[in-house]
Enzyme design. Structure first.
Site, PDB file in Angstrom:
ATOM      1  N   TYR B 124      -1.456  30.414  24.283  1.00 46.36           N
ATOM      2  CA  TYR B 124      -1.834  30.098  25.647  1.00 46.36           C
ATOM      3  C   TYR B 124      -1.898  31.372  26.503  1.00 46.36           C
ATOM      4  O   TYR B 124      -2.960  31.830  26.868  1.00 46.36           O
ATOM      5  CB  TYR B 124      -0.797  29.150  26.293  1.00 46.36           C
ATOM      6  CG  TYR B 124      -0.926  27.681  25.967  1.00 46.36           C
ATOM      7  CD1 TYR B 124      -0.212  26.742  26.709  1.00 46.36           C
ATOM      8  CD2 TYR B 124      -1.717  27.211  24.926  1.00 46.36           C
ATOM      9  CE1 TYR B 124      -0.292  25.398  26.450  1.00 46.36           C
ATOM     10  CE2 TYR B 124      -1.802  25.858  24.650  1.00 46.36           C
ATOM     11  CZ  TYR B 124      -1.087  24.948  25.414  1.00 46.36           C
ATOM     12  OH  TYR B 124      -1.158  23.603  25.151  1.00 46.36           O
ATOM     13  N   SER B 125      -0.717  31.973  26.765  1.00 44.29           N
ATOM     14  CA  SER B 125      -0.615  33.097  27.704  1.00 44.29           C
ATOM     15  C   SER B 125      -1.430  34.308  27.276  1.00 44.29           C
ATOM     16  O   SER B 125      -1.603  34.567  26.080  1.00 44.29           O
ATOM     17  CB  SER B 125       0.843  33.554  27.822  1.00 44.29           C
ATOM     18  OG  SER B 125       1.631  32.550  28.377  1.00 44.29           O
ATOM     19  N   GLU B 240       6.447  16.947  27.498  1.00 47.73           N
ATOM     20  CA  GLU B 240       7.582  17.833  27.296  1.00 47.73           C
ATOM     21  C   GLU B 240       8.603  17.782  28.422  1.00 47.73           C
ATOM     22  O   GLU B 240       9.787  17.986  28.228  1.00 47.73           O
ATOM     23  CB  GLU B 240       7.079  19.286  27.200  1.00 47.73           C
ATOM     24  CG  GLU B 240       7.155  19.850  25.828  1.00 47.73           C
ATOM     25  CD  GLU B 240       8.452  19.528  25.129  1.00 47.73           C
ATOM     26  OE1 GLU B 240       8.530  18.432  24.529  1.00 47.73           O
ATOM     27  OE2 GLU B 240       9.409  20.319  25.167  1.00 47.73           O
ATOM     28  N   ASN B 377      10.580  29.122  36.772  1.00 47.99           N
ATOM     29  CA  ASN B 377      11.285  28.235  37.702  1.00 47.99           C
ATOM     30  C   ASN B 377      10.737  28.339  39.119  1.00 47.99           C
ATOM     31  O   ASN B 377      10.829  27.375  39.895  1.00 47.99           O
ATOM     32  CB  ASN B 377      12.789  28.504  37.648  1.00 47.99           C
ATOM     33  CG  ASN B 377      13.411  27.960  36.383  1.00 47.99           C
ATOM     34  OD1 ASN B 377      12.713  27.686  35.398  1.00 47.99           O
ATOM     35  ND2 ASN B 377      14.731  27.801  36.378  1.00 47.99           N
ATOM     36  N   GLU B 378      10.135  29.480  39.432  1.00 43.14           N
ATOM     37  CA  GLU B 378       9.479  29.581  40.747  1.00 43.14           C
ATOM     38  C   GLU B 378       8.297  28.620  40.808  1.00 43.14           C
ATOM     39  O   GLU B 378       8.101  27.902  41.792  1.00 43.14           O
ATOM     40  CB  GLU B 378       9.003  31.020  41.000  1.00 43.14           C
ATOM     41  CG  GLU B 378      10.118  32.036  41.298  1.00 43.14           C
ATOM     42  CD  GLU B 378      10.858  32.516  40.059  1.00 43.14           C
ATOM     43  OE1 GLU B 378      10.373  32.248  38.926  1.00 43.14           O
ATOM     44  OE2 GLU B 378      11.926  33.142  40.198  1.00 43.14           O
TER      45      GLU B 378
END
Lengths: 384, 391
Positions: B124-125, B240, B377-378
């Site tokens: 993906y990234s 997920e 988490n941001e």
């Protein structure tokens, strides 16, 4: 307080910055991790730069610097991730020698200034309540020598220095003694290992290792000297952390100013901005506390021991915050070994573990506060 | 929790006691390296029991478990010290294939996932598409009965062990970002694929860069429709979300910390430090809180009203708790010197000071990534702020 004039200080600091700029490539760092010769050459450079003469009194061939004069050097160590035994050699051992008998001081101090001696230090250990000697390493008087037996753990820079300085329990009096031993003396076994940030430490085992009485400091004054020297060592480690934090904050700031996602720089997002502000505050507070602790030590202000402990505890906490936030704000690239952020983070974690972890400093502060309260109220014996 | 789930947990516990090989338990207890064979061996043991892929529909070889049961399964396994259930095949691409793939793809790929015959990686990234994944640039250009894929993927977990990868690539450069992305299944032994290791701060190799240099991929390997790949990726994400919080693992780590603390330092052990004891208790309280949150949201799913974006809070809370636990364990070791002996991460190599230190330090370092990957988490907080709080 300083042994240097303002101009001298400015030149000194500029030379430090230049040294770091010339020697900061990651490849050069891994070369140093691997090579004894390179590390020895670095120490010779420090001698030339005048770093090693700073803590040595003028009568012994040094500059007669105060702890405040050590700040640029210790901060540079953190900024430059230097691997060398600067804290033991330039802060802890000179502080010990200031309380030592004349012969030991006279034969050791000039050799620090000249660069001949680098020191490993094995102190009280992190965990002795009430500063009582732990029985791990003992010393027994035998004629004009002391015989060392037992084990010393977590000796900073063991395996890579010219002289070991070790705190041990004098079996005769039950008090602390300090011993200067050559690493290849008969009766010593050293197993050294790398710490998380590539600096080294070692476990030393002793069997009837003989130390000449002239190379020892034993008696009630030795215990005080050890405690005081280790508190100064803690502040020196905090100086190193302040340097590492400054570098890590600069790296992170630069990254969020340039890295783009969602068509904008990371630094344009408010959450990221606030996080960087908190990191800045953490560094500023750490540096301020370090300077405050240094000032109290140099002017022998009452309560300097508490300030040193508070400084160490606070810088440990702020350092871990900066380390963790820096990696977070870099995202995945902060997780790579190649990138500098992780190296600074590891340095900060290891520093927190040296010369008093947070929990140990806090326990000691509580004890001191309770003792003070009891003596204020006139109780004898104090409270634990 | 219901009696049925209690019984299920009990069954898993007994199964683990009888079936996790001793050498594997040793490795997971000390957080040592696991080899590909370790994972495959364990997955096959679970498969024989019918549990590997238990959440898959019956028609595709699963047991039709709901979310709650799937969570309980992975949770109890982790508590018992089983290796991590690597999700890329069994939890990610498998469900995408049986939900959106065609019959040929189901026939070709589903069984080998269940049998641990094909290992999958998630591509993906990219270097410039992390949080902003939709801006990815790897291209897939149609050419006859193939697509030609070119680009660079990064942070690809275990790509060096993988046979296949599921790849998000851009098939329509003109469409607005999400709407031009397609989902491909790529054979990593194809010409033009290069996998390069990335060393992480724990001095280990788990993630990689994957370079695609005009790799020809059969058009039959496009999953679903062209330009609908983002939808399939989002589907995967929503599956997920409810499963991501690790309670059993957290409890196991706390037990491990207590053992480590008791073992190190005698009278001077950190176990006697009042501040540390309080922080450990706070962790236990927060584990209970995390479990309660999981049960709350999974219960909603069980009763048919699948939670929406607020489930992202499980990732936020769970990951930050994991980091606190690793940090707490690091503190146990800190007062004994932070030796990091990387060779001791391999089973059979003794540590220099304390058994289990290397694995604990590794866990702390590796754990810095849990608040970064899977949607930082941001980003997770942004999602909740926007979609739940409507700010």
């Amino acid at each position: 307080m300083s042994a240097l004039s303002l101009d001298e200080r400015m030149l000194f600091e500029r030379a430090i910055d230049q040294y770091l700029a010339d020697n900061s490539q990651p490849e050069s760092r891994s070369a140093r991790v691997a090579s004894r010769e390179l590390r020895a050459a670095d120490w010779a450079s420090y001698a030339e730069l005048g770093w090693l003469a700073l803590p040595v009194p003028v009568d012994h061939g040094g500059i007669g610097g105060w702890l405040s004069d050590m700040l640029p050097v210790m901060e540079a160590a953190g900024r430059g991730l230097l691997l060398d035994p600067l804290v033991p050699s330039l802060v802890v051992v000179p502080a010990l020698l200031a309380e030592a008998h004349e012969l030991l001081a006279r034969t050791t101090l000039p050799r620090i200034a000249s660069g001949e001696l680098r020191f490993a230090y094995g102190g009280r250990g992190d965990v002795s309540p009430n500063d009582a000697p732990a029985p791990d390493l003992t010393a027994r008087r035998h004629g004009n020598r002391w015989l060392l037996n037992g084990c010393k753990r977590a000796v900073l820079f063991a395996g890579d220095t010219d002289m070991l300085v070790l705190a041990a329990c004098d079996q005769g009096s039950g008090q602390w003694g300090l011993f200067f031993v050559e690493p290849d003396a008969h009766g010593i076994q050293c197993s050294s290992y790398a710490m998380l940030d590539d600096r080294t430490a070692g476990t030393l085992r002793f069997e009837e290792c003989a130390v000449n009485a002239t190379m020892a400091m034993v008696g009630p004054h030795a215990g005080h000297a050890i405690v005081d020297a280790e508190r100064k060592g803690a502040v020196a480690v905090a100086m190193d952390s302040a340097g590492a934090m400054a570098a890590l904050n600069a790296l992170t700031l630069d990254y969020v100013r340039t890295r783009m996602q969602f068509g904008a720089t990371l630094g344009s997002f408010q959450v990221i901005q606030h996080r960087l502000v908190d990191m800045m505050i953490a560094h500023r507070r750490s540096l301020a506390l370090v300077k405050s602790a240094i000032a109290d030590i140099d002017s022998r202000t009452a309560g300097w021991e508490q300030k040193a402990l508070m400084c160490k505890a606070a810088v440990g906490r702020d350092g871990r915050f900066v380390a963790e936030q820096a990696i977070q704000l870099h995202g995945a690239i902060g997780m790579t070994e190649e990138y500098q952020a992780g190296q600074y983070a590891k340095r900060l974690l290891v520093n927190d573990a040296l010369f008093g972890t947070g929990p140990v400093c806090r326990e000691r502060l509580v004890d001191i506060a309770l003792e003070a309260e009891c003596s204020r109220r006139g109780f004898r014996g104090g409270n634990k | 929790m219901s009696q049925r789930m209690d019984q299920f947990r009990s069954d898993i516990r007994n199964f683990c006691n009888r079936n996790i090989p001793a050498d594997l338990i040793h490795k997971t207890r000390l957080n040592l390296h696991l080899d590909k064979e370790d994972y495959v061996h364990w997955q096959r043991i679970l498969r024989k029991q019918g549990w590997f892929g238990g959440h898959w529909p019956l028609e595709h070889g699963g047991l039709g478990w709901g979310k709650l049961q799937q969570w309980v399964f992975e949770d109890e396994l982790a508590f018992q010290g089983a290796p991590w259930t690597i999700p890329f095949g069994i939890t990610y691409v498998g469900p995408v294939i049986y939900t959106f793939g065609n019959e040929d793809q189901k026939r070709k790929y589903l069984q080998p996932i269940l049998n641990s015959e094909i290992w999958w990686a998630q591509c993906y990234s990219e270097p410039n598409a992390g949080s902003d994944l939709a801006s990815l640039k790897t291209s897939a250009i149609r050419d006859g009965d193939s697509y030609v894929i070119s680009g660079q993927k990064t942070w690809t977990t275990m790509a060096h062990w993988a046979d296949m990868a599921f790849v998000l690539a851009r098939t329509d450069p003109a469409a607005p970002q999400q709407r031009g992305i397609s989902f491909f299944l790529v054979d990593l032994s194809s010409p033009g694929v290069t996998v390069r290791p990335i060393e992480t701060i724990d001095r280990c190799h788990e993630v990689n860069e994957v370079f695609f240099d005009e790799v020809r991929v059969p058009a039959a390997n496009l999953v679903g429709e062209e330009n609908k790949g983002w939808r399939y990726a989002k589907f995967l994400l929503s599956q997920e979300r409810l499963l991501v919080a690790e309670v059993g693992k957290a409890r196991r780590m706390v037990a491990n910390i207590l053992a480590l603390a008791r073992k190190t330092g005698g009278e001077d052990s950190i176990a006697n430090d009042r501040g540390w004891r309080q922080s450990l208790v706070d962790i236990e309280i927060d584990i209970a809180g995390l479990e309660a949150l999981c049960m709350d949201l999974l219960g909603q799913a069980e009763s048919g009203s699948e939670p929406g974006p607020e489930a992202s809070l499980l990732k936020i809370v769970g990951s930050e708790l994991m980091q606190r636990i690793s940090s707490c364990r690091l503190d146990v070791l800190a007062r004994h010197g932070l030796a990091y002996h990387v060779p001791a991460l391999t089973a059979g190599v003794p540590d220099v000071l304390i058994d289990g230190a290397a694995g604990s330090i590794r866990d702390y370092l590796h754990g810095r990534a849990v608040t970064i990957y899977g949607g930082s988490n941001e980003i997770q907080r942004n999602i909740i702020a926007k979609s739940v709080l409507e700010l």
